[in-house]
Design a protein around this motif. Structure first.
Motif, PDB file in Angstrom:
ATOM      1  N   LYS A   1       0.843  -1.205   0.000  1.00 51.59           N
ATOM      2  CA  LYS A   1       0.000   0.000   0.000  1.00 51.59           C
ATOM      3  C   LYS A   1       0.879   1.257   0.000  1.00 51.59           C
ATOM      4  N   THR A   2       1.897   1.239   0.843  1.00 56.03           N
ATOM      5  CA  THR A   2       2.792   2.406   0.935  1.00 56.03           C
ATOM      6  C   THR A   2       3.498   2.653  -0.400  1.00 56.03           C
ATOM      7  N   PHE A   3       4.008   1.557  -1.006  1.00 55.53           N
ATOM      8  CA  PHE A   3       4.690   1.699  -2.304  1.00 55.53           C
ATOM      9  C   PHE A   3       3.733   2.262  -3.348  1.00 55.53           C
ATOM     10  N   THR A   4       2.530   1.675  -3.408  1.00 53.05           N
ATOM     11  CA  THR A   4       1.583   2.081  -4.443  1.00 53.05           C
ATOM     12  C   THR A   4       1.246   3.565  -4.308  1.00 53.05           C
ATOM     13  N   GLU A   5       1.046   4.013  -3.076  1.00 59.63           N
ATOM     14  CA  GLU A   5       0.746   5.438  -2.839  1.00 59.63           C
ATOM     15  C   GLU A   5       1.910   6.327  -3.285  1.00 59.63           C
ATOM     16  N   ALA A   6       3.134   5.795  -3.194  1.00 57.90           N
ATOM     17  CA  ALA A   6       4.314   6.581  -3.597  1.00 57.90           C
ATOM     18  C   ALA A   6       4.638   6.373  -5.089  1.00 57.90           C
ATOM     19  N   HIS A   7       3.724   5.715  -5.831  1.00 61.33           N
ATOM     20  CA  HIS A   7       3.889   5.445  -7.269  1.00 61.33           C
ATOM     21  C   HIS A   7       5.081   4.535  -7.557  1.00 61.33           C
ATOM     22  N   VAL A   8       5.425   3.693  -6.579  1.00 63.86           N
ATOM     23  CA  VAL A   8       6.421   2.632  -6.814  1.00 63.86           C
ATOM     24  C   VAL A   8       5.607   1.388  -7.164  1.00 63.86           C
ATOM     25  N   THR A   9       5.819   0.843  -8.387  1.00 69.67           N
ATOM     26  CA  THR A   9       5.007  -0.314  -8.772  1.00 69.67           C
ATOM     27  C   THR A   9       5.581  -1.586  -8.150  1.00 69.67           C
ATOM     28  N   CYS A  10       4.691  -2.492  -7.740  1.00 73.33           N
ATOM     29  CA  CYS A  10       5.190  -3.734  -7.144  1.00 73.33           C
ATOM     30  C   CYS A  10       4.319  -4.918  -7.537  1.00 73.33           C
ATOM     31  N   ALA A  11       4.891  -6.115  -7.369  1.00 80.50           N
ATOM     32  CA  ALA A  11       4.149  -7.356  -7.577  1.00 80.50           C
ATOM     33  C   ALA A  11       4.578  -8.305  -6.465  1.00 80.50           C
ATOM     34  N   ALA A  12       3.666  -9.216  -6.106  1.00 80.33           N
ATOM     35  CA  ALA A  12       3.927 -10.039  -4.915  1.00 80.33           C
ATOM     36  C   ALA A  12       3.908 -11.523  -5.228  1.00 80.33           C
ATOM     37  N   MET A  13       4.725 -12.273  -4.464  1.00 81.01           N
ATOM     38  CA  MET A  13       4.618 -13.737  -4.449  1.00 81.01           C
ATOM     39  C   MET A  13       4.081 -14.131  -3.084  1.00 81.01           C
ATOM     40  N   LEU A  14       2.913 -14.788  -3.092  1.00 85.28           N
ATOM     41  CA  LEU A  14       2.255 -15.150  -1.838  1.00 85.28           C
ATOM     42  C   LEU A  14       2.259 -16.658  -1.678  1.00 85.28           C
ATOM     43  N   ILE A  15       2.239 -17.097  -0.423  1.00 81.65           N
ATOM     44  CA  ILE A  15       2.152 -18.535  -0.156  1.00 81.65           C
ATOM     45  C   ILE A  15       0.869 -18.793   0.614  1.00 81.65           C
ATOM     46  N   GLY A  16       0.009 -19.630   0.052  1.00 81.32           N
ATOM     47  CA  GLY A  16      -1.262 -19.955   0.717  1.00 81.32           C
ATOM     48  C   GLY A  16      -2.373 -19.007   0.313  1.00 81.32           C
ATOM     49  N   ASN A  17      -3.541 -19.249   0.893  1.00 82.38           N
ATOM     50  CA  ASN A  17      -4.763 -18.530   0.496  1.00 82.38           C
ATOM     51  C   ASN A  17      -4.683 -17.036   0.712  1.00 82.38           C
ATOM     52  N   GLY A  18      -5.598 -16.332   0.058  1.00 78.81           N
ATOM     53  CA  GLY A  18      -5.708 -14.889   0.251  1.00 78.81           C
ATOM     54  C   GLY A  18      -5.000 -14.135  -0.850  1.00 78.81           C
ATOM     55  N   ASP A  19      -5.086 -12.812  -0.806  1.00 80.80           N
ATOM     56  CA  ASP A  19      -4.456 -12.023  -1.860  1.00 80.80           C
ATOM     57  C   ASP A  19      -3.752 -10.807  -1.261  1.00 80.80           C
ATOM     58  N   ALA A  20      -3.215  -9.961  -2.136  1.00 77.36           N
ATOM     59  CA  ALA A  20      -2.586  -8.710  -1.716  1.00 77.36           C
ATOM     60  C   ALA A  20      -3.363  -7.620  -2.443  1.00 77.36           C
ATOM     61  N   PRO A  21      -4.294  -6.957  -1.757  1.00 82.30           N
ATOM     62  CA  PRO A  21      -5.269  -6.111  -2.438  1.00 82.30           C
ATOM     63  C   PRO A  21      -4.657  -5.012  -3.293  1.00 82.30           C
ATOM     64  N   SER A  22      -3.497  -4.461  -2.905  1.00 84.10           N
ATOM     65  CA  SER A  22      -3.016  -3.298  -3.665  1.00 84.10           C
ATOM     66  C   SER A  22      -2.055  -3.615  -4.802  1.00 84.10           C
ATOM     67  N   CYS A  23      -1.709  -4.876  -5.042  1.00 89.74           N
ATOM     68  CA  CYS A  23      -0.803  -5.129  -6.179  1.00 89.74           C
ATOM     69  C   CYS A  23      -1.067  -6.474  -6.830  1.00 89.74           C
ATOM     70  N   LYS A  24      -0.451  -6.646  -8.034  1.00 87.08           N
ATOM     71  CA  LYS A  24      -0.558  -7.923  -8.737  1.00 87.08           C
ATOM     72  C   LYS A  24       0.149  -8.990  -7.900  1.00 87.08           C
ATOM     73  N   ALA A  25      -0.429 -10.191  -7.856  1.00 82.91           N
ATOM     74  CA  ALA A  25       0.196 -11.223  -7.020  1.00 82.91           C
ATOM     75  C   ALA A  25       0.122 -12.581  -7.699  1.00 82.91           C
ATOM     76  N   MET A  26       1.148 -13.406  -7.445  1.00 85.98           N
ATOM     77  CA  MET A  26       1.101 -14.808  -7.845  1.00 85.98           C
ATOM     78  C   MET A  26       1.094 -15.619  -6.554  1.00 85.98           C
ATOM     79  N   THR A  27       0.179 -16.556  -6.473  1.00 87.52           N
ATOM     80  CA  THR A  27      -0.014 -17.300  -5.228  1.00 87.52           C
ATOM     81  C   THR A  27       0.418 -18.750  -5.409  1.00 87.52           C
ATOM     82  N   LEU A  28       1.249 -19.227  -4.487  1.00 85.14           N
ATOM     83  CA  LEU A  28       1.713 -20.614  -4.541  1.00 85.14           C
ATOM     84  C   LEU A  28       1.027 -21.429  -3.451  1.00 85.14           C
TER      85      LEU A  28
END
Ligand code: AMP
Ligand code: MG
Length: 330
Positions: free
Chosen positions: A253-280
């Motif tokens: 959220k902080t990065f997105t507000e500062a216009h720093v683009t990000c993407a996430a790698m997540l493990i297990g259920n759920g998501d990361a609401p403010s950025c693109k994510a790949m879930t394993l």
């Protein structure tokens, strides 16, 4: 350039390098007895000469061609885990190339568990050194496409599909007296090694007798061994590690507000609401299998920062944690 098994064998016999599939990652292979060919591996990977290479052999009967002693403990480990993602570091015979052993008195051996790799070794009669087929410190390749994207289309590649272990082999050194030490964690874990290696040693744990202990936080305690490098297996995009989803989401959220683009790698259920994510999936063997291809995909998104959720600090996750800590060390 894709090549057939026959073409791969012909090139290796001519002293050329060929990228080959194994169950761990794709290897950049060369005849392990041909110093000129071996030096091509170091040149293409831009790998320092003091990082020894793992020699891939066709079966356990070939070990004695390379080593001065094959201790009982090592015989048990090889019998239990080969073909498979276990490398044994053993005292080398004098004739073994100094190039392949990075000037060490030892040689690293493994029988890979991949049908094409085994066919290549058996049909050619060669043994091949084969470190990961990528530039030094960058992400390891787990598909033929990854090899070509990293090293260029001119590299001959034997395409064997996606690697199903997905991270580099467990490395265990065994001294002439049978003392063993875990040098690099992998999907064959320390407990599995100790169960086989310590047969007959009553009431002895790996860490207080034969085996070296490896702490769960591998970034701080990885033993000093040749060719281990803190910054290793890294994507080009800066990568940050998070112990939990809440802190990852906050950073996102902080990065997105500062216009720093990000993407996430997540493990297990759920998501990361403010950025693109790949879930394993929440399973160590599944994450290992998909780890590098996920990081390759995230890297290709050309965002400013990758955010990675760490799995729990429990024994089953040690090898994945080790690779993630190295990828995040910058
Ligand atoms: P890789 O980079 O996956 O090819 O694995 C090679 C690693 O295996 C090296 O960087 C060392 O950590 C280890 N290794 C290979 N050969 C030896 C050796 N002769 N003695 C000690 N460690 C070795
Ligand atoms: Mg490598």
């Amino acid at each position: 350039m894709r090549v057939s098994l026959e073409q791969a064998i012909a090139k290796l016999k001519q002293g050329e390098v060929v990228a080959i599939p194994t169950e761990t990652v794709y290897g950049l292979a060369a005849d392990a007895t041909n110093d000129t060919a071996l030096k091509k591996i170091f040149a293409i990977k831009q790998r320092p000469a003091d990082h020894p290479l793992i020699v891939h052999i066709g079966d356990i009967s070939q070990v004695n061609d390379w080593v001065t002693v094959f201790p009982e403990v090592a015989i048990r480990l090889a019998t239990a885990f080969w073909p498979g993602p276990l490398t044994l570091v053993l005292p080398a015979k004098n004739h073994v190339s100094r190039v392949v052993r990075g000037d060490e008195p030892t040689v690293a051996l493994r029988v890979p568990n991949h049908p094409l790799a085994l066919a290549l070794l058996k049909q050619s009669g060669l043994s091949v050194a084969a470190p990961s087929a990528n530039l030094f410190t960058q992400l390891s390749p787990t598909t033929a496409q990854h090899v070509e994207a990293g090293l260029g289309e001119a590299i001959p590649v034997l395409d064997g599909g996606a690697c199903n272990v997905g991270i580099e082999s467990t490395i265990v050194s065994v001294a002439a007296n049978g003392q063993w030490q875990l040098l690099r964690p992998g999907m064959i874990n320390q407990e599995a090694i100790a169960n086989i290696a310590n047969v007959g040693l009553a009431n002895v744990t790996a860490s207080d007798e034969a085996g070296g202990s490896i702490d769960i936080d591998a970034s701080q305690t990885t033993p000093k061994v040749p060719g281990q490098h803190a910054l290793h297996y890294s994507p080009r995009t800066p990568l940050r590690l998070f112990n939990d989803r809440v802190s990852l989401n906050q950073a996102c959220k902080t990065f997105t507000e500062a216009h720093v683009t990000c993407a996430a790698m997540l493990i297990g259920n759920g998501d990361a609401p403010s950025c693109k994510a790949m879930t394993l999936p929440d399973q160590p063997d599944k994450v290992a299998e998909q780890l590098y291809s996920t990081l390759h995909s995230l890297d290709a998104m050309q965002v400013d920062c990758l955010l990675v959720e760490l799995p729990p600090h429990t024994p089953g996750w040690i090898a994945v944690l080790d690779r993630l800590h190295r990828a995040g060390h910058q």
